[in-house]
Design an enzyme around this catalytic site. Structure first.
Site, short mmCIF file in Angstrom:
data_model
loop_
_atom_site.label_atom_id
_atom_site.label_comp_id
_atom_site.label_asym_id
_atom_site.label_seq_id
_atom_site.Cartn_x
_atom_site.Cartn_y
_atom_site.Cartn_z
N HIS A 1 -1.67 -5.48 1.48
CA HIS A 1 -2.89 -6.25 1.29
C HIS A 1 -2.53 -7.64 0.77
O HIS A 1 -1.60 -7.77 -0.01
CB HIS A 1 -3.80 -5.57 0.26
CG HIS A 1 -4.89 -6.47 -0.22
ND1 HIS A 1 -6.07 -6.64 0.47
CD2 HIS A 1 -4.96 -7.30 -1.30
CE1 HIS A 1 -6.83 -7.52 -0.18
NE2 HIS A 1 -6.18 -7.93 -1.25
N LYS B 1 0.83 -1.20 0.00
CA LYS B 1 0.00 0.00 0.00
C LYS B 1 0.87 1.26 0.00
O LYS B 1 2.10 1.18 0.20
CB LYS B 1 -0.92 -0.04 1.21
CG LYS B 1 -1.91 -1.23 1.21
CD LYS B 1 -2.83 -1.18 2.43
CE LYS B 1 -3.70 -2.42 2.54
NZ LYS B 1 -4.62 -2.33 3.71
N GLU C 1 -9.29 -10.69 -7.51
CA GLU C 1 -8.37 -9.55 -7.40
C GLU C 1 -7.29 -9.58 -8.48
O GLU C 1 -6.92 -8.53 -9.03
CB GLU C 1 -7.77 -9.50 -5.99
CG GLU C 1 -8.83 -9.15 -4.95
CD GLU C 1 -8.39 -9.36 -3.50
OE1 GLU C 1 -7.20 -9.71 -3.27
OE2 GLU C 1 -9.22 -9.16 -2.60
N ASN D 1 -1.55 -0.24 7.44
CA ASN D 1 -1.08 -1.60 7.70
C ASN D 1 -0.28 -2.20 6.55
O ASN D 1 -0.13 -3.41 6.44
CB ASN D 1 -2.22 -2.51 8.18
CG ASN D 1 -3.30 -2.69 7.14
OD1 ASN D 1 -3.15 -2.21 6.01
ND2 ASN D 1 -4.37 -3.38 7.49
N TYR E 1 -12.18 -2.85 -2.95
CA TYR E 1 -12.71 -2.87 -1.58
C TYR E 1 -14.24 -2.88 -1.54
O TYR E 1 -14.83 -2.46 -0.54
CB TYR E 1 -12.16 -1.67 -0.80
CG TYR E 1 -10.72 -1.86 -0.34
CD1 TYR E 1 -10.36 -2.94 0.47
CD2 TYR E 1 -9.74 -0.94 -0.70
CE1 TYR E 1 -9.05 -3.11 0.89
CE2 TYR E 1 -8.42 -1.11 -0.26
CZ TYR E 1 -8.09 -2.19 0.53
OH TYR E 1 -6.79 -2.35 0.97
P1 ADP Z 1 -7.31 -7.27 5.61
O1 ADP Z 1 -6.58 -6.21 4.81
O2 ADP Z 1 -6.47 -7.76 6.75
O3 ADP Z 1 -7.86 -8.37 4.75
P2 ADP Z 1 -10.05 -6.21 5.84
O4 ADP Z 1 -10.38 -6.86 4.55
O5 ADP Z 1 -10.95 -6.43 7.00
O6 ADP Z 1 -8.55 -6.55 6.33
O7 ADP Z 1 -9.98 -4.62 5.63
C1 ADP Z 1 -9.41 -4.08 4.48
C2 ADP Z 1 -8.57 -2.89 4.84
O8 ADP Z 1 -9.44 -1.85 5.33
C3 ADP Z 1 -7.60 -3.12 5.97
O9 ADP Z 1 -6.37 -3.68 5.54
C4 ADP Z 1 -7.40 -1.74 6.53
O10 ADP Z 1 -6.46 -1.01 5.74
C5 ADP Z 1 -8.78 -1.12 6.34
N1 ADP Z 1 -9.56 -1.23 7.57
C6 ADP Z 1 -10.19 -2.31 8.05
N2 ADP Z 1 -10.81 -2.05 9.20
C7 ADP Z 1 -10.57 -0.74 9.46
C8 ADP Z 1 -10.94 0.15 10.49
N3 ADP Z 1 -11.70 -0.26 11.51
N4 ADP Z 1 -10.51 1.41 10.41
C9 ADP Z 1 -9.75 1.83 9.41
N5 ADP Z 1 -9.36 1.04 8.38
C10 ADP Z 1 -9.77 -0.22 8.41
#
Ligand code: ADP
Length: 169
Positions: free
Chosen positions: A135, A29, A146, A132, A69
């Site tokens: 992805h 990211k 994807e 974080n 997303y």
């Molecule tokens: P992952 O990336 O671990 O698969 P998710 O699919 O649940 O997680 O969420 C997608 C992305 O959305 C996350 O990697 C994160 O960047 C963002 N995200 C998820 N939950 C939150 C939150 N509560 N607040 C802010 N950003 C979030």
């Protein structure tokens, strides 16, 4: 004849060359790219034994971000997430190998970096959930969707890594 020193062969080829191998999608990211972590992160997957089959630096469009997303469309963080992912270049990659979908997720760690164990990418480099770093597809079905969303078929290369027999038995 020319194959001295090569590992155990089955019908002349490592079995992985004949198997239908799994692929997953990963994206470093904007925060990961801005922090100069792209090489280090790709190296982790390569060192594990996974093989790159697609790789590009991309400025993500709003349309691509929203499609990627889509499952989070109704979530309060959706708008910010789309703004963030389109704000600066992303390194998009497809990696291939046995069990790569689940293993890449394990290497990436839980969504919230503060809950991520040391040794995972998020646990080693991240703090906030909205920063974080990376992805990774969460299932083989997501990976298929994807990969098709981010890459054209021509951008994905079918190639044989000559070291495969040293990684797979
Ligand atoms: P992952 O990336 O671990 O698969 P998710 O699919 O649940 O997680 O969420 C997608 C992305 O959305 C996350 O990697 C994160 O960047 C963002 N995200 C998820 N939950 C939150 C939150 N509560 N607040 C802010 N950003 C979030």
């Amino acid at each position: 004849r020319g194959n001295r020193g090569t590992p155990k062969m089955t019908l002349g080829l490592p079995s992985i060359w004949r198997a239908k191998v799994e692929r997953t999608f990963i994206a470093i990211k904007p925060d990961g790219v801005q922090r100069g972590l792209s090489g280090e992160i790709l190296q982790r997957f390569e060192r594990r034994g996974f093989k790159l089959v697609g790789l590009k630096l991309i400025k993500v469009s709003e349309e691509l971000a929203e499609k990627h997303y889509a499952e989070h469309r109704e979530r309060p963080f959706f708008k910010g997430l789309v703004e963030f992912i389109t704000s600066s270049p992303v390194v998009a990659a497809v990696i291939e190998g046995k069990g790569v979908v689940a293993t890449a997720r394990a290497m990436i760690g839980p969504t919230n970096p503060l809950n991520a164990p040391l040794g995972t990418i998020r646990g080693d480099y991240g703090i906030d959930i909205g920063r974080n770093i990376i992805h990774g597809s969460d299932s083989p079905e997501s990976a298929e969707r994807e990969i098709a969303l981010w890459f054209t078929p021509e951008e994905l290369l079918d190639w044989q890594a000559t070291i495969a027999g040293w990684i797979y038995e």
